[in-house]
Enzyme design. Structure first.
Site, PDB file in Angstrom:
ATOM      1  CG  HIS A 112      -0.250  -8.805   0.764  1.00  0.00           C
ATOM      2  ND1 HIS A 112      -0.016  -7.455   0.690  1.00  0.00           N
ATOM      3  CD2 HIS A 112      -1.587  -8.957   0.596  1.00  0.00           C
ATOM      4  CE1 HIS A 112      -1.174  -6.827   0.486  1.00  0.00           C
ATOM      5  NE2 HIS A 112      -2.135  -7.719   0.423  1.00  0.00           N
TER       6      HIS A 112
ATOM      7  CE1 TYR B 239      -2.853  -3.183   0.561  1.00  0.00           C
ATOM      8  CE2 TYR B 239      -3.336  -2.442   2.784  1.00  0.00           C
ATOM      9  CZ  TYR B 239      -3.502  -3.358   1.769  1.00  0.00           C
ATOM     10  OH  TYR B 239      -4.318  -4.444   1.972  1.00  0.00           O
TER      11      TYR B 239
END
Length: 276
Positions: A123, A62
């Site tokens: 992730h 992000y």
């Protein structure tokens, strides 16, 4: 405040986490775009923190870990009140060698400007289970040092999670994956629970089909709640952790204001069996 009756879930390592938090993948970015330029603007997160959000979910991908750290500092609320999640990507540049994994975990700690991270996830799964385990073992070394409190995974299948549970020294506490009415991934939820791994839903609303939404709106009426509040209530009561995201204070409040009603068994069954 919407947080007075926040539920907490105990992880398999004895630590607890809030059952509801906020995603941040478009926070601190130009035009709230995922790929937007980082603006260092903390307003969305500050408003969530003001409302009582303490579980904050970010990721290296992000690019905004520093914005999260800044918002936590600006809030003047003790670090120990927060539960911060970040994630390491599985692109080669991050995980090809153990040294790279170490380097990027340290970079996360530095960007967040924190002594420890509450929860750190892989992730996405790598191609081979052995590779997941190798990255995992590096994360375990950070748990040993107290720099990460808990470790988990994201987007792992039953098979991938099962392998890690069987071979890891430290058991994953959580698996974060996409879950919403029409695509609950029920068997994955059941597998997580059977193995004392917390299922965490992301994108609880984003992909709900229009027809499903209409049925949920109808169902929500008798509770005087919105369709999205019904989803969150359902998920939390199914033992999932949820991380809805909004840039608007009123929606952030609504997303948190989901602990004051109980769905009937019949309605829960209806939601559980909604087709995509």
């Amino acid at each position: 405040k919407g947080c007075d009756d926040m539920k907490f879930i105990k992880m398999n390592n004895g630590l607890s986490m809030p059952a509801l938090g906020t995603g941040t993948n478009t926070f601190g970015k130009e035009n709230n775009q995922f790929m937007g330029k980082i603006t260092d603007d903390t307003k969305e997160l500050r408003s969530a923190i003001d409302l009582g959000y303490r579980l904050i979910d970010t990721a290296i991908m992000y690019r905004n870990e520093a914005v999260i750290g800044k918002a936590v500092k600006e809030s003047s609320i003790d670090r120990s009140e927060f539960f911060i999640t970040s994630k390491i990507p599985t692109d080669k540049a991050y995980i090809e060698t153990d040294e790279q994994v170490k380097k990027h975990v340290k970079a996360s700690l530095k960007a967040l400007d924190m002594d420890y991270i509450d929860l750190y996830l892989i992730h996405f799964p790598l191609e081979k289970n052995e590779e997941n385990l190798r990255v995992w073992q590096v994360l375990e070394s950070f748990v040993d040092r107290g720099q990460i409190k808990s470790i988990g995974v994201s987007n792992f299948s039953e098979e991938q999670l099962g392998y890690l549970i069987k071979h890891a020294r430290i058991k994953p506490v959580l698996n974060q994956f996409q879950s919403y009415p029409g695509k609950h991934q029920q068997s994955l939820i059941d597998f997580c629970k059977a193995n004392d791994v917390i299922p965490e839903a992301y994108q609880s609303f984003a992909k709900v089909a229009t027809e499903t939404k209409d049925r949920l709106k109808e169902l929500a009426k008798s509770y005087q709640k919105s369709w999205s509040q019904v989803i969150l209530n359902y998920q939390v009561n199914e033992g999932l952790v949820v991380i809805p995201k909004s840039h608007k204070k009123e929606h952030q409040f609504d997303n948190m204001n989901v602990f004051d009603f109980t769905l009937t068994e019949k309605d829960r069954e209806v939601i559980r069996h909604m087709k995509h």
